[in-house]
Design an enzyme around this catalytic site. Structure first.
Site, PDB file in Angstrom:
ATOM      1  N   ARG A   7       0.394  -8.232   5.322  1.00 45.00           N
ATOM      2  CA  ARG A   7       1.442  -7.715   4.430  1.00 45.00           C
ATOM      3  C   ARG A   7       0.883  -6.478   3.734  1.00 45.00           C
ATOM      4  NH1 ARG A   7       2.337  -8.783  -1.205  1.00 45.00           N
ATOM      5  NH2 ARG A   7       0.927 -10.563  -0.996  1.00 45.00           N
TER       6      ARG A   7
ATOM      7  N   CYS B 205       0.800  14.112   2.089  1.00 38.47           N
ATOM      8  CA  CYS B 205       0.432  14.939   3.249  1.00 38.47           C
ATOM      9  C   CYS B 205       1.326  14.747   4.471  1.00 38.47           C
ATOM     10  CB  CYS B 205      -1.025  14.673   3.633  1.00 38.47           C
ATOM     11  SG  CYS B 205      -1.294  13.051   4.382  1.00 38.47           S
TER      12      CYS B 205
ATOM     13  N   HIS C 216      -3.722   6.882  -2.723  1.00 38.55           N
ATOM     14  CA  HIS C 216      -3.614   5.429  -2.886  1.00 38.55           C
ATOM     15  C   HIS C 216      -2.211   5.009  -2.464  1.00 38.55           C
ATOM     16  CE1 HIS C 216      -3.887   1.428  -4.630  1.00 38.55           C
ATOM     17  NE2 HIS C 216      -2.767   1.674  -5.283  1.00 38.55           N
TER      18      HIS C 216
ATOM     19  N   CYS D   6       7.789  -9.578  -2.720  1.00 37.35           N
ATOM     20  CA  CYS D   6       6.670  -9.268  -3.619  1.00 37.35           C
ATOM     21  C   CYS D   6       7.020  -8.221  -4.679  1.00 37.35           C
ATOM     22  CB  CYS D   6       5.444  -8.821  -2.821  1.00 37.35           C
ATOM     23  SG  CYS D   6       5.595  -7.208  -2.021  1.00 37.35           S
TER      24      CYS D   6
ATOM     25  N   CYS E 263       1.451  -4.045   1.220  1.00 40.34           N
ATOM     26  CA  CYS E 263       2.267  -3.958   0.015  1.00 40.34           C
ATOM     27  C   CYS E 263       2.088  -2.544  -0.543  1.00 40.34           C
ATOM     28  CB  CYS E 263       1.788  -5.026  -0.959  1.00 40.34           C
ATOM     29  SG  CYS E 263       2.769  -5.193  -2.432  1.00 40.34           S
TER      30      CYS E 263
ATOM     31  N   CYS F  97      -5.467  12.235   3.420  1.00 39.60           N
ATOM     32  CA  CYS F  97      -5.565  12.911   2.109  1.00 39.60           C
ATOM     33  C   CYS F  97      -6.095  12.015   0.996  1.00 39.60           C
ATOM     34  CB  CYS F  97      -4.216  13.486   1.707  1.00 39.60           C
ATOM     35  SG  CYS F  97      -3.014  12.250   1.182  1.00 39.60           S
TER      36      CYS F  97
ATOM     37  N   ASP G 247      -1.135 -12.553   4.212  1.00 42.51           N
ATOM     38  CA  ASP G 247      -0.070 -13.563   4.083  1.00 42.51           C
ATOM     39  C   ASP G 247       1.267 -13.055   4.628  1.00 42.51           C
ATOM     40  OD1 ASP G 247       0.633 -11.704   2.152  1.00 42.51           O
ATOM     41  OD2 ASP G 247       0.548 -13.104   0.472  1.00 42.51           O
TER      42      ASP G 247
ATOM     43  N   HIS H 187      -2.002  -2.171  -1.340  1.00 44.70           N
ATOM     44  CA  HIS H 187      -2.985  -3.160  -0.874  1.00 44.70           C
ATOM     45  C   HIS H 187      -2.444  -3.879   0.356  1.00 44.70           C
ATOM     46  CE1 HIS H 187      -4.254  -2.487  -5.033  1.00 44.70           C
ATOM     47  NE2 HIS H 187      -5.457  -2.802  -4.595  1.00 44.70           N
TER      48      HIS H 187
END
Length: 130
Positions: free
Chosen positions: A113, A46, A98, A61, A115, A95, A105, A101
């Site tokens: 953070r 979006c 996903h 990471c 991620c 919207c 840390d 996360h």
């Protein structure tokens, strides 16, 4: 809110899997992992502004990481108890895509953070002033 048929037609298979089905891209493969241009990272679905390049850092990471968002009102935070652990999922507040996360840390000043999957993001470079 747009339905699944709309998103399936608009997004490629991998972007749909991650953003609409809560998937995760393979670590160390995302196009924005080692990206260092100045600009704004937006939601791929979006175009909601999410993060700036100044908030990005190398966390090691395997995914792009940010120590803060542009505005937490642009992100929804959800408890994720999948995979035998408790994490905080982040989604686009506009919207419901996903994104990834957030963990406690990260570096200061926030200790966070974010991620984020590269396929959940688009990027707009800052225009250079003369």
């Amino acid at each position: 809110m747009k339905d699944n048929k709309y998103w399936q037609q608009k997004l490629d298979e991998e972007t749909y899997r991650v953003t609409r089905q809560g998937g995760t891209e393979y670590p160390h493969t995302g196009k924005y992992l080692h990206h260092d241009a100045a600009g704004v990272y937006t939601c791929v679905c979006c175009k909601q502004p999410l993060f700036t390049s100044q908030q990005k850092f190398d966390s090691g990471c395997g995914w792009p990481a940010f120590f803060d968002s542009i505005n937490n009102a642009n992100i929804r935070f959800l408890v994720d108890e999948s995979h035998g652990m408790v994490r905080t999922e982040i989604r686009c507040a506009h919207c419901d895509a996903h994104l990834g996360h957030v963990f406690n840390d990260g570096p200061q000043p926030t200790g966070q953070r974010y991620c984020v999957n590269s396929v959940s993001l688009d990027f707009s470079a800052e225009e250079q002033s003369n």
